[in-house]
Scaffold this active site. Structure first.
Site, mmCIF file in Angstrom:
data_model
loop_
_atom_site.group_PDB
_atom_site.id
_atom_site.type_symbol
_atom_site.label_atom_id
_atom_site.label_comp_id
_atom_site.label_asym_id
_atom_site.label_seq_id
_atom_site.Cartn_x
_atom_site.Cartn_y
_atom_site.Cartn_z
ATOM 1 C CB CYS A 123 -0.900 0.004 1.242
ATOM 2 S SG CYS A 123 -1.983 1.439 1.373
ATOM 3 C CG HIS A 166 -5.459 -2.333 -1.964
ATOM 4 N ND1 HIS A 166 -4.507 -2.965 -1.185
ATOM 5 C CD2 HIS A 166 -5.222 -0.998 -1.801
ATOM 6 C CE1 HIS A 166 -3.743 -2.055 -0.587
ATOM 7 N NE2 HIS A 166 -4.149 -0.858 -0.957
ATOM 8 C CD GLU A 167 -6.314 1.541 -4.602
ATOM 9 O OE1 GLU A 167 -6.554 2.511 -3.834
ATOM 10 O OE2 GLU A 167 -5.204 1.013 -4.678
ATOM 11 C CG HIS A 170 -7.320 2.673 0.561
ATOM 12 N ND1 HIS A 170 -6.665 2.977 1.742
ATOM 13 C CD2 HIS A 170 -6.403 2.069 -0.233
ATOM 14 C CE1 HIS A 170 -5.402 2.575 1.656
ATOM 15 N NE2 HIS A 170 -5.220 2.020 0.472
#
Length: 219
Positions: A123, A166-167, A170
């Site tokens: 990350c 993953h994004e 966030h």
């Protein structure tokens, strides 16, 4: 067209920054976003600067909270080959771009529930730490709005599907370390404490500059 006074890249927010733990809010393409330390910008200007920031950091994706904006937008890129095999090399990443993505208000749906743990994940907000074992769905479908305000739907699998997951994490205040056993985070205790201190120093300096700017405007 980008504002000529806008920065080419943004400072990255690091582990320990509260913005990384906030659930991001939806936005509209026509919104004006106030980038901390930068000022008001259009969504397109922010997206362009986020892509440049991502390339500068040699990443494959970047979410708005990672530049201090708690809004539901991320950028990502598909390269000619897996970026995880090329991180740290000097070759310009733009020369290997197949597709880039700006996803506003993405909604992710799993279309293959089988989990994959084989990729190494990292990350940009937790630099220097990479781990295998993060379970991600093999294939996803993402519904989102593009920069022209058009509704889009995209299916992705394998590594690109991992990037999108993953994004999207966030945007919900979730970091990849959260998806690993607690002892993994403990193994990096020293490194994470250093990132937290660096983050605190950055935020203190940002607050100082914004206060000084406010005073100047009121003179």
């Amino acid at each position: 067209m980008s504002d000529p006074v806008s920065p080419r890249v943004y400072p990255l927010r690091l582990y320990g920054d509260p913005v990384l733990r906030r659930k991001a809010k939806p936005l509209r393409v026509t919104d004006t976003l106030t980038v901390p330390g930068v000022g008001p910008q259009s969504v397109r200007q922010v997206a362009n600067a986020m892509l440049e920031t991502m390339f500068e950091a040699r990443g494959v994706g970047l979410a708005a909270p990672q530049v201090g904006l708690p809004v539901r937008m991320f950028v990502a890129v598909e390269y000619e080959d897996d970026e995880e095999e090329n991180e740290g090399q000097d070759k310009p990443l733009r020369s290997r771009v197949l597709r880039d993505f700006v996803m506003i208000n993405p909604v992710l749906k799993v279309i293959d529930k089988k989990k994959d743990r084989s990729y190494q994940e990292g990350c940009l907000s937790i630099p220097g730490i990479y781990e295998e074992g993060v379970a991600r769905s093999r294939a996803v479908m993402v519904s989102y709005t593009d920069l022209d305000g058009q509704a889009r739907v995209l299916e992705a699998e394998d590594y690109l599907a991992r990037v999108f997951q993953h994004e999207t994490d966030h945007l919900d205040g979730v970091l990849f370390l959260d998806r690993l056993p607690a002892e993994v985070t403990e193994d990096y205790r020293k490194e994470l404490l250093a990132l937290q201190q660096k983050s605190k120093t950055f935020l203190n300096e940002l607050t100082r500059r914004e206060r000084a700017h406010a005073v100047e405007e009121n003179l």
